[in-house]
Design a protein around this motif. Structure first.
Motif, PDB file in Angstrom:
ATOM      1  N   ALA A   7       0.624  -1.111   0.017  1.00 30.18           N
ATOM      2  CA  ALA A   7      -0.053   0.048  -0.013  1.00 30.18           C
ATOM      3  C   ALA A   7       0.977   1.162   0.040  1.00 30.18           C
ATOM      4  N   GLU A   8       0.351   2.117  -0.854  1.00 32.95           N
ATOM      5  CA  GLU A   8       1.508   3.127  -0.893  1.00 32.95           C
ATOM      6  C   GLU A   8       0.944   4.343   0.329  1.00 32.95           C
ATOM      7  N   ASN A   9      -0.218   4.190   0.575  1.00 31.54           N
ATOM      8  CA  ASN A   9      -0.630   5.038   1.776  1.00 31.54           C
ATOM      9  C   ASN A   9      -1.550   4.476   2.748  1.00 31.54           C
ATOM     10  N   GLY A  10      -1.896   4.943   3.759  1.00 29.60           N
ATOM     11  CA  GLY A  10      -3.032   4.383   4.735  1.00 29.60           C
ATOM     12  C   GLY A  10      -2.870   4.785   5.989  1.00 29.60           C
ATOM     13  N   THR A  11      -4.080   5.002   6.712  1.00 28.26           N
ATOM     14  CA  THR A  11      -4.124   5.294   8.152  1.00 28.26           C
ATOM     15  C   THR A  11      -3.786   3.918   8.784  1.00 28.26           C
ATOM     16  N   PRO A  12      -3.434   3.827   9.978  1.00 28.29           N
ATOM     17  CA  PRO A  12      -3.502   2.646  10.826  1.00 28.29           C
ATOM     18  C   PRO A  12      -4.635   1.824  10.550  1.00 28.29           C
ATOM     19  N   ALA A  13      -5.705   2.399  10.482  1.00 29.19           N
ATOM     20  CA  ALA A  13      -7.018   1.487  10.405  1.00 29.19           C
ATOM     21  C   ALA A  13      -7.204   0.577   9.136  1.00 29.19           C
ATOM     22  N   GLN A  14      -6.511   1.467   7.928  1.00 30.24           N
ATOM     23  CA  GLN A  14      -6.719   0.948   6.700  1.00 30.24           C
ATOM     24  C   GLN A  14      -5.464  -0.018   6.284  1.00 30.24           C
ATOM     25  N   MET A  15      -4.541   0.209   7.183  1.00 28.68           N
ATOM     26  CA  MET A  15      -3.378  -0.641   7.162  1.00 28.68           C
ATOM     27  C   MET A  15      -3.779  -2.107   7.682  1.00 28.68           C
ATOM     28  N   GLU A  16      -4.414  -1.991   8.928  1.00 27.66           N
ATOM     29  CA  GLU A  16      -4.886  -3.144   9.359  1.00 27.66           C
ATOM     30  C   GLU A  16      -6.015  -3.773   8.480  1.00 27.66           C
ATOM     31  N   ALA A  17      -6.873  -3.151   7.877  1.00 29.71           N
ATOM     32  CA  ALA A  17      -7.763  -3.998   7.109  1.00 29.71           C
ATOM     33  C   ALA A  17      -6.965  -4.558   5.962  1.00 29.71           C
ATOM     34  N   LEU A  18      -5.969  -3.936   5.436  1.00 26.26           N
ATOM     35  CA  LEU A  18      -5.292  -4.530   4.580  1.00 26.26           C
ATOM     36  C   LEU A  18      -4.311  -5.861   4.986  1.00 26.26           C
ATOM     37  N   GLU A  19      -3.923  -5.711   6.013  1.00 28.66           N
ATOM     38  CA  GLU A  19      -3.267  -6.704   6.762  1.00 28.66           C
ATOM     39  C   GLU A  19      -4.227  -8.301   7.011  1.00 28.66           C
ATOM     40  N   GLN A  20      -5.433  -7.696   7.569  1.00 24.13           N
ATOM     41  CA  GLN A  20      -6.422  -8.721   7.629  1.00 24.13           C
ATOM     42  C   GLN A  20      -6.885  -9.421   6.111  1.00 24.13           C
ATOM     43  N   ALA A  32      -0.923 -22.957  -1.560  1.00 20.09           N
ATOM     44  CA  ALA A  32      -1.020 -23.206  -3.010  1.00 20.09           C
ATOM     45  C   ALA A  32      -0.177 -22.016  -3.688  1.00 20.09           C
ATOM     46  N   HIS A  33      -0.097 -20.841  -3.059  1.00 21.55           N
ATOM     47  CA  HIS A  33       0.938 -19.581  -3.737  1.00 21.55           C
ATOM     48  C   HIS A  33       1.179 -18.772  -2.924  1.00 21.55           C
ATOM     49  N   PRO A  34       2.337 -18.518  -2.858  1.00 24.75           N
ATOM     50  CA  PRO A  34       2.922 -17.285  -1.931  1.00 24.75           C
ATOM     51  C   PRO A  34       2.357 -16.014  -1.914  1.00 24.75           C
ATOM     52  N   VAL A  35       1.753 -15.342  -0.704  1.00 28.14           N
ATOM     53  CA  VAL A  35       1.426 -14.063  -0.787  1.00 28.14           C
ATOM     54  C   VAL A  35       2.273 -13.210   0.440  1.00 28.14           C
ATOM     55  N   LEU A  36       2.838 -12.198   0.105  1.00 29.30           N
ATOM     56  CA  LEU A  36       3.727 -11.384   1.036  1.00 29.30           C
ATOM     57  C   LEU A  36       3.021 -10.093   1.033  1.00 29.30           C
ATOM     58  N   LEU A  37       2.934  -9.383   2.098  1.00 26.67           N
ATOM     59  CA  LEU A  37       2.747  -7.993   2.377  1.00 26.67           C
ATOM     60  C   LEU A  37       4.065  -7.154   2.504  1.00 26.67           C
ATOM     61  N   ALA A  38       4.150  -6.192   1.705  1.00 27.55           N
ATOM     62  CA  ALA A  38       5.529  -5.647   1.897  1.00 27.55           C
ATOM     63  C   ALA A  38       5.287  -4.115   2.432  1.00 27.55           C
ATOM     64  N   THR A  39       6.084  -3.614   3.231  1.00 27.30           N
ATOM     65  CA  THR A  39       6.027  -2.213   3.712  1.00 27.30           C
ATOM     66  C   THR A  39       6.638  -1.268   2.735  1.00 27.30           C
ATOM     67  N   ASN A  40       5.956  -0.329   2.402  1.00 27.84           N
ATOM     68  CA  ASN A  40       6.347   0.693   1.253  1.00 27.84           C
ATOM     69  C   ASN A  40       7.738   1.495   1.806  1.00 27.84           C
ATOM     70  N   GLY A  41       8.543   1.246   0.990  1.00 28.05           N
ATOM     71  CA  GLY A  41       9.906   1.774   1.014  1.00 28.05           C
ATOM     72  C   GLY A  41      11.038   0.892   1.280  1.00 28.05           C
ATOM     73  N   THR A  42      10.639  -0.499   1.282  1.00 29.28           N
ATOM     74  CA  THR A  42      11.445  -1.431   1.312  1.00 29.28           C
ATOM     75  C   THR A  42      11.759  -2.151   0.303  1.00 29.28           C
ATOM     76  N   GLU A  43      12.837  -2.989   0.155  1.00 29.18           N
ATOM     77  CA  GLU A  43      13.294  -3.675  -1.047  1.00 29.18           C
ATOM     78  C   GLU A  43      12.266  -4.714  -1.686  1.00 29.18           C
TER      79      GLU A  43
END
Length: 179
Positions: A7-20, A32-43
């Motif tokens: 996510a490019e941006n997001g409030t803590p509540a929005q990021m929590e919804a994305l994480e969920q 069946a397929h790998p899914v990763l959540l990346a923090t903006n600005g990381t490799e």
């Protein structure tokens, strides 16, 4: 390759919804397929194949226009929208999700999960199963915040048994063999 979501941006509540939502899709895929959540600005974020942006709906056309996506979206009345790019082998290669920055609570969680789920290739809404995350019939959009067992089974089926580029007649055989 793994699906990397950022996510490019997001409030803590929005990021929590994305994480969920990511956790729910990851659980449904059951390896069946790998899914990763990346923090903006990381490799890892540099390899993201699905980009999520929280923005006012009146800004959506500008956002999609920057990416060469359709920019004829209505200025109001939508909670979220997703776009996917398919490669020549009919694999989802990239996704872009826009979520209204005005959403909160269960509506935010529902919309985030629905758009993320659909960006994995199960693109359409359906009026057939009220327990589905993609249920929509008239003005009723369901509002669920978790995937149904059918949603999970369909996602696993697609990623375990449906090769890219499968035609409808081939899909029918796969359904008969694996569903």
């Amino acid at each position: 390759r793994p699906v990397v979501i950022m996510a490019e941006n997001g409030t803590p509540a929005q990021m929590e919804a994305l994480e969920q939502a990511v956790a729910e899709v990851r659980l449904a895929l059951n390896g069946a397929h790998p899914v990763l959540l990346a923090t903006n600005g990381t490799e890892l974020a540099k390899t993201a194949s699905v980009h999520v942006k929280f923005a006012a709906q009146k800004e959506w056309n500008a956002e999609t226009g920057k990416l060469g996506l359709p920019s004829n979206l209505p200025d109001k009345g939508m909670d979220g929208v997703h776009f996917v790019r398919w490669n020549g082998r009919m694999e989802v290669e990239a996704g872009f999700i826009l979520i209204s920055d005005k959403l909160t609570g269960d509506l935010l969680r529902h919309t985030m999960l629905e758009e993320l789920y659909q960006s994995f290739g199960i693109r359409n809404d359906s009026g057939f199963f009220p327990d589905s995350i993609v249920y929509e019939s008239g003005g009723d959009t369901g509002g669920l915040t978790q995937l149904s067992e059918r949603d999970k089974k369909l996602l696993r089926f697609v990623y375990q048994h449906v090769p890219p580029g499968t035609r409808p007649d081939g899909l029918a055989r796969l359904i008969d063999a694996h569903w």
